[in-house]
Design an enzyme around this catalytic site. Structure first.
Site, PDB file in Angstrom:
ATOM      1  N   LYS A 171       0.851  -1.187   0.000  1.00 21.91           N
ATOM      2  CA  LYS A 171       0.000   0.000   0.000  1.00 21.91           C
ATOM      3  C   LYS A 171       0.889   1.240   0.000  1.00 21.91           C
ATOM      4  O   LYS A 171       1.926   1.273   0.653  1.00 21.91           O
ATOM      5  CB  LYS A 171      -0.907   0.004   1.230  1.00 21.91           C
ATOM      6  CG  LYS A 171      -2.047  -0.988   1.127  1.00 21.91           C
ATOM      7  CD  LYS A 171      -3.039  -0.550   0.076  1.00 21.91           C
ATOM      8  CE  LYS A 171      -4.144  -1.576  -0.127  1.00 21.91           C
ATOM      9  NZ  LYS A 171      -4.976  -1.268  -1.300  1.00 21.91           N
ATOM     10  N   ASP A 199       0.334   0.125  -4.645  1.00 23.00           N
ATOM     11  CA  ASP A 199      -1.076   0.488  -4.845  1.00 23.00           C
ATOM     12  C   ASP A 199      -1.382   1.782  -4.089  1.00 23.00           C
ATOM     13  O   ASP A 199      -1.264   1.833  -2.870  1.00 23.00           O
ATOM     14  CB  ASP A 199      -1.956  -0.660  -4.322  1.00 23.00           C
ATOM     15  CG  ASP A 199      -3.437  -0.404  -4.521  1.00 23.00           C
ATOM     16  OD1 ASP A 199      -3.794   0.639  -5.106  1.00 23.00           O
ATOM     17  OD2 ASP A 199      -4.237  -1.254  -4.078  1.00 23.00           O
ATOM     18  N   GLU A 225      -0.327   0.938  -9.199  1.00 23.41           N
ATOM     19  CA  GLU A 225      -1.782   0.775  -9.288  1.00 23.41           C
ATOM     20  C   GLU A 225      -2.522   2.006  -8.767  1.00 23.41           C
ATOM     21  O   GLU A 225      -2.209   2.521  -7.691  1.00 23.41           O
ATOM     22  CB  GLU A 225      -2.156  -0.467  -8.464  1.00 23.41           C
ATOM     23  CG  GLU A 225      -3.661  -0.737  -8.361  1.00 23.41           C
ATOM     24  CD  GLU A 225      -3.942  -2.068  -7.671  1.00 23.41           C
ATOM     25  OE1 GLU A 225      -3.180  -3.035  -7.877  1.00 23.41           O
ATOM     26  OE2 GLU A 225      -4.920  -2.138  -6.912  1.00 23.41           O
ATOM     27  N   GLU A 251     -10.159  -1.655 -10.410  1.00 25.30           N
ATOM     28  CA  GLU A 251     -11.167  -2.092  -9.435  1.00 25.30           C
ATOM     29  C   GLU A 251     -12.313  -1.093  -9.342  1.00 25.30           C
ATOM     30  O   GLU A 251     -13.399  -1.448  -8.898  1.00 25.30           O
ATOM     31  CB  GLU A 251     -10.519  -2.307  -8.064  1.00 25.30           C
ATOM     32  CG  GLU A 251     -10.057  -1.029  -7.396  1.00 25.30           C
ATOM     33  CD  GLU A 251      -9.157  -1.276  -6.201  1.00 25.30           C
ATOM     34  OE1 GLU A 251      -7.968  -1.551  -6.417  1.00 25.30           O
ATOM     35  OE2 GLU A 251      -9.633  -1.196  -5.065  1.00 25.30           O
ATOM     36  N   ASP A 274     -12.498  -6.209 -11.163  1.00 22.40           N
ATOM     37  CA  ASP A 274     -12.792  -7.135 -10.074  1.00 22.40           C
ATOM     38  C   ASP A 274     -14.040  -7.918 -10.463  1.00 22.40           C
ATOM     39  O   ASP A 274     -15.083  -7.320 -10.742  1.00 22.40           O
ATOM     40  CB  ASP A 274     -13.035  -6.368  -8.761  1.00 22.40           C
ATOM     41  CG  ASP A 274     -13.083  -7.305  -7.568  1.00 22.40           C
ATOM     42  OD1 ASP A 274     -12.274  -7.104  -6.649  1.00 22.40           O
ATOM     43  OD2 ASP A 274     -13.916  -8.238  -7.554  1.00 22.40           O
ATOM     44  N   HIS A 301      -8.458  -7.842 -10.159  1.00 26.49           N
ATOM     45  CA  HIS A 301      -8.354  -7.395  -8.771  1.00 26.49           C
ATOM     46  C   HIS A 301      -9.158  -8.334  -7.876  1.00 26.49           C
ATOM     47  O   HIS A 301     -10.214  -8.811  -8.275  1.00 26.49           O
ATOM     48  CB  HIS A 301      -8.936  -5.974  -8.672  1.00 26.49           C
ATOM     49  CG  HIS A 301      -9.116  -5.462  -7.280  1.00 26.49           C
ATOM     50  ND1 HIS A 301     -10.312  -5.587  -6.581  1.00 26.49           N
ATOM     51  CD2 HIS A 301      -8.268  -4.820  -6.459  1.00 26.49           C
ATOM     52  CE1 HIS A 301     -10.168  -5.029  -5.391  1.00 26.49           C
ATOM     53  NE2 HIS A 301      -8.944  -4.551  -5.286  1.00 26.49           N
ATOM     54  N   GLU A 334      -4.430 -11.953  -7.126  1.00 31.64           N
ATOM     55  CA  GLU A 334      -4.222 -11.077  -5.973  1.00 31.64           C
ATOM     56  C   GLU A 334      -4.676 -11.817  -4.721  1.00 31.64           C
ATOM     57  O   GLU A 334      -5.833 -12.226  -4.618  1.00 31.64           O
ATOM     58  CB  GLU A 334      -5.002  -9.770  -6.133  1.00 31.64           C
ATOM     59  CG  GLU A 334      -4.824  -8.884  -4.916  1.00 31.64           C
ATOM     60  CD  GLU A 334      -5.308  -7.453  -5.121  1.00 31.64           C
ATOM     61  OE1 GLU A 334      -6.046  -7.186  -6.084  1.00 31.64           O
ATOM     62  OE2 GLU A 334      -4.912  -6.600  -4.292  1.00 31.64           O
TER      63      GLU A 334
HETATM   64 CA    CA Z   1      -6.130  -1.682  -5.173  1.00 28.73          CA
END
Ligand code: CA
Length: 384
Positions: A171, A199, A225, A251, A274, A301, A334
């Protein structure tokens, strides 16, 4: 065959230790599971993803009040007709977000039924599996109060390596300097052949995102991302043109219609729809066809529970290498590693990581068994 009943399970539970990402704090894990019952005894399951802070009530209500009355009595084999009907009926208040998120869960359940009725895993219905073993990447590296950074991130990276992961995603989105410094620190702590991704959850304006791209251009970060919000199409196309690393998002991009804009602008290297939010199997098949036409990679995702993971695995099995070659870039799974009390319990632990790979379940439909006791246990009674 006819659909006789739709049951919606909004499920939710608090987690022991709150974590945060660039958009806020997460203190619970939640999901919406859809159960579709037929007159021939086949029961299918799907999941509508609850994004980071999404309330379970939203898509649960959409399914119960918006979609269920339109589906009862229909033939589950007619999933394309059902998808288009639900999308068109909800257009004035839908076209994305909750409406498509809810539709995705319903659609997955229909494919599960068709798989069970024909005795085939969904990847066979999609045209066959290009691969049955999928390389997962660990998603985690959320921040927690009271920890020291980047030390805590490096420790977590080593944990993922010890668990057999050869790819991981951290993250970011905590400030330009913080991001560049922590991403480089984790990159330096990993062997060269381990993939690292970052991300940002759409945390930046275009100028800040540009600084991050430049700051990481000499580093091998497999993809960056959601650097910016999904509304900024031109911004993505610009970032893609200046980045040495792949630019990814998806996503928060819904249906073939919204993806069309991203393809036309050549805005992304890797698309990440996703399956539990961008449109289900029926729509991801169409997004995939566009991706092939635009020669663009798809790495779906995943943030949902085991039902969503099982659906993603079935779909990823059937995503063709682009193009087919001796060493294509294969799509990865993922694999969310943040705390989640019912992630795999809900599918009776039907998905396992072994020797650094996840094998796609080969049983009919999604290939996993949903534990109804778990659904009842975590059901948010006040939700519907
Ligand atoms: Ca993400």
């Amino acid at each position: 065959m006819k659909i006789t009943e739709i049951n919606v399970y909004p499920i939710e539970t608090p987690i022991e230790q709150e974590f945060y990402y660039s958009m806020g704090y997460v203190d619970k894990r939640a999901s919406v599971i859809v159960e579709v019952v037929t007159d021939e005894g086949y029961v299918g399951y799907g999941e509508s993803l609850c994004h980071g802070q999404q309330p379970v009530e939203a898509s649960a209500a959409m399914i119960q009040y918006g979609y269920a009355p339109l589906i009862v009595g229909k033939d589950p084999f007619q999933r394309d007709i059902i998808w288009e009907t639900l999308y068109n009926r909800s257009r004035p208040y839908g076209q994305g977000g909750i409406a498509v998120n809810a539709l995705s869960g319903v659609d997955i359940a229909l494919w599960d039924i068709v798989g069970k009725a024909t005795g085939q895993p969904i990847y066979q219905l999609l045209g066959g599996a290009y691969r049955i073993e999928i390389t997962p990447y660990a998603t985690g590296f959320h921040r927690k109060e009271g920890l020291k950074y980047p030390e805590a991130l490096i420790e977590e990276a080593h944990r993922h390596l010890d668990n057999g992961f050869r790819a991981m995603k951290m993250k970011a989105g905590f400030g330009v300097e913080d991001d560049i410094q922590t991403i480089k620190a984790v990159r330096d702590a990993l062997p060269d052949d381990v993939r690292l991704m970052a991300d940002f959850n759409g945390a930046y304006d275009l100028g800040s995102a540009k600084r991050i791209v430049h700051g990481l251009n000499e580093d091998s970060i497999f993809f960056l991302e959601e650097l910016i919000p999904p509304e900024d199409l031109e911004g993505y196309a610009y970032l893609r043109s200046i980045s040495h690393n792949y630019i990814a998002a998806g996503e928060n991009i819904f249906t073939k219609i919204r993806y069309k804009d991203f393809f036309e602008k050549r805005a992304l290297d890797i698309i990440q729809p996703d399956i539990s939010s961008s449109g289900g199997f029926t729509e991801l098949k169409k997004i995939l066809a566009l991706a092939q036409a635009y020669n663009t990679l798809m790495f779906p995702h995943v943030w949902g529970s085991g039902v969503s993971m099982a659906a993603a695995l079935q779909f990823i099995a059937a995503v063709p290498p682009m193009p087919i070659s001796i060493h294509p870039l294969e799509p990865m799974l993922e694999y969310d590693h943040a705390q989640h009390p019912f992630r795999l319990d809900i599918i009776c632990n039907g998905i396992r990581l072994e020797n650094g790979k996840v094998t796609v379940p080969s049983g009919p439909g999604l290939g996993v068994t949903v534990d109804k006791d778990i659904l009842e246990h975590y059901r948010k009674k006040s939700a519907l």
